[in-house]
Design a protein around this motif. Structure first.
Motif, mmCIF file in Angstrom:
data_model
loop_
_atom_site.group_PDB
_atom_site.id
_atom_site.type_symbol
_atom_site.label_atom_id
_atom_site.label_comp_id
_atom_site.label_asym_id
_atom_site.label_seq_id
_atom_site.Cartn_x
_atom_site.Cartn_y
_atom_site.Cartn_z
ATOM 1 N N GLU A 13 18.728 34.874 14.988
ATOM 2 C CA GLU A 13 19.375 33.520 15.278
ATOM 3 C C GLU A 13 18.160 32.954 16.122
ATOM 4 N N VAL A 14 17.657 31.755 15.496
ATOM 5 C CA VAL A 14 16.484 30.993 16.276
ATOM 6 C C VAL A 14 17.015 30.627 17.692
ATOM 7 N N ASP A 57 9.865 24.023 9.424
ATOM 8 C CA ASP A 57 11.101 24.459 8.583
ATOM 9 C C ASP A 57 12.271 24.455 9.531
ATOM 10 N N PHE A 58 12.234 25.068 10.792
ATOM 11 C CA PHE A 58 13.288 25.745 11.432
ATOM 12 C C PHE A 58 13.464 24.708 12.671
ATOM 13 N N LYS A 59 14.778 25.123 13.211
ATOM 14 C CA LYS A 59 15.459 24.507 14.197
ATOM 15 C C LYS A 59 15.925 25.370 15.233
ATOM 16 N N ASP A 86 19.165 28.087 14.127
ATOM 17 C CA ASP A 86 19.318 28.427 12.728
ATOM 18 C C ASP A 86 19.466 29.934 12.512
ATOM 19 N N VAL A 129 18.819 33.027 10.271
ATOM 20 C CA VAL A 129 17.433 33.341 9.522
ATOM 21 C C VAL A 129 17.825 34.734 9.300
ATOM 22 N N THR A 130 16.922 35.167 8.353
ATOM 23 C CA THR A 130 16.312 36.830 7.918
ATOM 24 C C THR A 130 15.168 36.506 8.409
ATOM 25 N N GLN A 172 13.120 33.153 6.744
ATOM 26 C CA GLN A 172 14.049 32.478 5.709
ATOM 27 C C GLN A 172 15.121 32.139 6.323
ATOM 28 N N ARG A 173 15.494 30.710 6.118
ATOM 29 C CA ARG A 173 16.933 30.258 6.419
ATOM 30 C C ARG A 173 18.158 31.233 5.847
ATOM 31 N N LYS A 174 19.211 31.483 6.440
ATOM 32 C CA LYS A 174 20.151 32.054 5.645
ATOM 33 C C LYS A 174 20.984 31.151 4.532
#
Length: 117
Positions: free
Chosen positions: A51-52, A91-93, A96, A98-99, A115-117
């Protein structure tokens, strides 16, 4: 009683070579020896759920709450990592799911793909 003493002496003599073998290797000439780990011992990187928590695009780092990273021998934790591709951070916040794929780059644990899940 003689048998006990004899047995003790025999055990001490048997352990002597092991004690010498376990000694320090300081001062030994290791030139020409292949000291790299064998290919079989290195685990291949694979995606880890994370998790970001924070993004620092300027520094090129992302803080992730991640599961165990087996190829780096790391347990689950929250930690900031450098990112191989800084531009991908846009591309992320925060928040998010993610993997992320981690590997060692320049001696540091690094996110090499996310990559976003």
């Amino acid at each position: 009683m003689k048998y006990v003493k004899t047995l003790a002496i025999m055990a001490a003599l048997a352990a002597t070579p092991a004690a010498f073998a376990a000694g320090s290797m300081d001062g030994m000439d290791m030139k020409g020896m292949d000291m790299k780990p064998s290919a079989e011992t290195k685990q291949a990187p694979h995606p880890v759920a994370a998790e970001v928590k924070k993004i620092d695009a300027k520094a090129g780092k992302v803080t992730l709450k991640h599961g165990p990273i087996e190829n780096l021998g790391m347990s689950a934790m929250t930690m900031a990592f450098p990112v191989k591709d800084r531009a991908s951070l846009k591309d992320f916040k925060e928040g998010d799911a993610v993997t992320a794929v981690f590997d060692t780059v320049d001696g540091k644990p690094t996110v090499v793909d996310m990559q976003r899940k």
